[in-house]
Design an enzyme around this catalytic site. Structure first.
Site, PDB file in Angstrom:
ATOM      1  CG  HIS A   2     -16.025 -19.636 138.794  1.00  0.00           C
ATOM      2  ND1 HIS A   2     -16.587 -18.749 140.027  1.00  0.00           N
ATOM      3  CD2 HIS A   2     -15.039 -18.343 138.981  1.00  0.00           C
ATOM      4  CE1 HIS A   2     -16.890 -18.020 140.636  1.00  0.00           C
ATOM      5  NE2 HIS A   2     -15.655 -17.218 139.495  1.00  0.00           N
ATOM      6  CG  HIS A  57     -16.896 -14.198 136.350  1.00  0.00           C
ATOM      7  ND1 HIS A  57     -18.494 -14.714 137.265  1.00  0.00           N
ATOM      8  CD2 HIS A  57     -16.399 -14.217 137.111  1.00  0.00           C
ATOM      9  CE1 HIS A  57     -17.797 -14.224 138.769  1.00  0.00           C
ATOM     10  NE2 HIS A  57     -16.785 -14.762 137.898  1.00  0.00           N
ATOM     11  NE  ARG A  77     -13.081  -3.844 142.294  1.00  0.00           N
ATOM     12  CZ  ARG A  77     -13.753  -3.980 143.564  1.00  0.00           C
ATOM     13  NH1 ARG A  77     -13.854  -4.681 144.545  1.00  0.00           N
ATOM     14  NH2 ARG A  77     -12.744  -2.641 144.289  1.00  0.00           N
ATOM     15  CE1 TYR A 112     -20.718  -9.069 138.754  1.00  0.00           C
ATOM     16  CE2 TYR A 112     -19.901 -10.959 139.521  1.00  0.00           C
ATOM     17  CZ  TYR A 112     -19.038 -10.230 139.083  1.00  0.00           C
ATOM     18  OH  TYR A 112     -18.222  -9.951 138.080  1.00  0.00           O
ATOM     19  CG  HIS A 170     -18.793 -10.893 144.729  1.00  0.00           C
ATOM     20  ND1 HIS A 170     -17.929 -10.538 145.753  1.00  0.00           N
ATOM     21  CD2 HIS A 170     -19.023 -11.323 143.189  1.00  0.00           C
ATOM     22  CE1 HIS A 170     -16.480  -9.877 144.254  1.00  0.00           C
ATOM     23  NE2 HIS A 170     -17.606 -10.066 143.152  1.00  0.00           N
ATOM     24  NE  ARG A 217     -14.532  -7.844 146.885  1.00  0.00           N
ATOM     25  CZ  ARG A 217     -14.069  -8.462 145.757  1.00  0.00           C
ATOM     26  NH1 ARG A 217     -13.001  -9.574 147.415  1.00  0.00           N
ATOM     27  NH2 ARG A 217     -13.991  -8.248 145.459  1.00  0.00           N
ATOM     28  CD  GLU A 250      -9.743 -13.245 142.906  1.00  0.00           C
ATOM     29  OE1 GLU A 250      -9.209 -13.241 141.357  1.00  0.00           O
ATOM     30  OE2 GLU A 250     -10.667 -13.843 143.118  1.00  0.00           O
ATOM     31  CG  HIS A 272      -9.850 -17.584 143.531  1.00  0.00           C
ATOM     32  ND1 HIS A 272      -9.179 -17.849 141.457  1.00  0.00           N
ATOM     33  CD2 HIS A 272     -11.441 -16.688 143.068  1.00  0.00           C
ATOM     34  CE1 HIS A 272     -10.119 -17.585 141.267  1.00  0.00           C
ATOM     35  NE2 HIS A 272     -11.178 -16.093 141.704  1.00  0.00           N
ATOM     36  CG  ASP A 289     -12.781 -16.436 136.949  1.00  0.00           C
ATOM     37  OD1 ASP A 289     -13.546 -15.950 137.406  1.00  0.00           O
ATOM     38  OD2 ASP A 289     -11.042 -16.285 138.192  1.00  0.00           O
TER      39      ASP A 289
END
Length: 447
Positions: A61, A63, A84, A123, A205, A208, A235, A269, A320
């Site tokens: 995993h 990003h 975020r 993404y 993703h 949500r 998560e 997660h 991650d």
């Protein structure tokens, strides 16, 4: 195609034990053709790998652009949600060219850490504002090219990210993530091409970010291609609460109801789960990717990894957000987190933790023929020094314990991918100055 090569492994971890004096031969197809023990010294012409050689590590995993956040996000306090907001600002500055440069450097750092395959949870698809590039997959193709330039394999987990949360339209930052609908996502993702070093998979993703009535579209796309499917799952407790409010059930139950769970699916997660959730994940053979260094960095919590594995969920590991890139630390942290929670020791053996970091991680990324030192497997492996200040003194037969509980990424001496020497004596053979590549690519995002 690579030239056949013979390697002499001073010590080799073979899944259950450490074997001294192993001769490993690779073929032109990048696979292991022969493995023989009992060689006290290197045979003529063999490349000697001194230390402990293990299968290549699988970073299940990633990003890649989060590598630009390291240290910067450690200023002040906050929560996952404030973190975020900062991540969105970095994402806004990415272009295909800057993303290629950053990912190439980050993947080179992974190779230096013994990682031979990365699962890139991708993404950032479109230009800021959501306008597609002339090539709608320019960003994904930049990542695939970056992995090739860094000499590692990639499973590009092209991610459906369609809403801000349970019916909300994407916010200004998220517009470049969204294809509008799952059908439009599937059309774009279908144009992606894999290759010898690249596999194409899918990701949701989160519950949500993909409306419930579109989850099955993504799951069906992956099923038709027998491709891996990953999803961020539970998560944060806030996501669980919002899902219950919207759908009257947990995220795990929602995914189960829409056919997402199964043995090619991995929940990333899996932190805040009910007993029923754990039974659903284990009973369907859905995998769990733990990312302990990120989960602790973001104050997410400690997921029930031991209970999940006992229920039937295979474990893999990922870095991650790249707070650090060190799969040995991820393996160690999973065990040590469980010790803190339970106040008992020894939930996994070193062999089991290395299996999560190698064979089971590769399987989660659609490469079941990697992660083992055996004839026929992909010739991907890495060698860890047993004579550094961290690892010196232990007897070689305890090499697995030394690797997991003492070594770090800094102890990686060699990384071989498809029989090709990518890291030799601690130096990357394709990216001569990885620190400079990281510094320059990150600085470009701040300009």
């Amino acid at each position: 195609m690579t030239a056949p090569t013979t390697y002499w492994l001073e010590h080799a971890w073979l899944g259950t034990h450490v074997e001294p004096g192993v001769i490993l031969t690779t073929g032109p197809d990048g696979r292991i053709t022969d493995l023989r023990s009992g060689a006290d010294t290197p045979p003529p012409g063999a490349r000697a790998l001194r230390g402990l050689t293990i299968p290549g590590l699988a970073n299940a995993h990633s990003h890649a652009f989060h590598r630009a956040l390291r240290s910067t996000v450690q200023v002040g306090s906050g929560t996952f949600w404030t973190w975020r907001d900062f991540m969105y600002k970095v994402a806004q500055n990415l272009t295909p060219d800057t993303y290629y440069a950053l990912a190439r450097a980050a993947y080179a750092e992974m190779a230096l850490a013994g990682i031979t395959n990365v699962g890139e949870f991708h993404y950032v698809h479109h230009a800021p504002g959501g306008t597609p590039y002339a090539d709608p997959n320019a960003m994904g193709e930049a990542l695939i090219e970056a992995a090739a330039a860094a000499g590692i394999r990639i499973t590009l987990l092209d991610t459906a990210y369609l809403s801000a949360g349970f019916g909300e339209a994407p916010n200004a930052h998220q517009l470049r993530f969204s294809d509008g609908t799952a059908d439009a996502w599937a059309e774009r993702a279908s144009a992606l091409k894999g290759g010898d070093h690249a596999r194409i998979g899918a990701a949701i993703h989160s519950v949500r970010a993909v409306p419930a009535d579109q989850l099955a579209t993504v799951a069906r796309w992956a099923e038709e291609r027998r491709a891996p499917l990953h999803v961020h799952l539970s998560e944060q407790t806030a996501e669980n609460d919002a899902c219950r409010a919207a759908h009257g059930r947990t995220p795990t139950q929602l995914l189960a109801d829409h056919g997402v769970l199964g043995p090619r699916t991995t929940g990333v997660h899996n932190t805040h789960l009910t007993d029923t959730d754990i039974a659903l994940l284990g009973g369907t053979g859905t995998g769990t990717c733990m990312c302990p260094t990120t989960e602790r960095d973001l104050a997410d919590g400690i997921g029930p990894a031991a209970r999940l594995q006992h229920a039937g969920s295979p474990l893999s590991l990922g870095s991650d957000s790249h707070a650090v890139i060190d799969l040995l630390e991820e393996a160690r942290a999973m065990e040590l987190n469980e010790r803190l929670r339970s106040r008992t020791r020894g939930h996994w053996t070193a062999n089991a933790l290395l299996t999560a970091a190698t064979a089971d991680g590769h399987a989660a990324l659609g490469l079941p023929d990697a992660g083992r030192l055996e004839a026929g497997a992909l010739a991907d492996f890495t060698t860890i020094a047993l004579d550094s200040v961290r690892t010196a003194g232990a007897v070689p037969r305890l090499g697995a314990e030394t690797a997991v509980f003492a070594a770090t990424a800094s102890d990686v001496r060699h990384t071989v991918v498809a029989g090709r020497h990518i890291v030799r004596d601690g130096a990357h053979t394709l990216v001569p100055d990885v620190p400079s590549a990281l510094s320059e690519s990150i600085a470009a995002l701040r300009a």
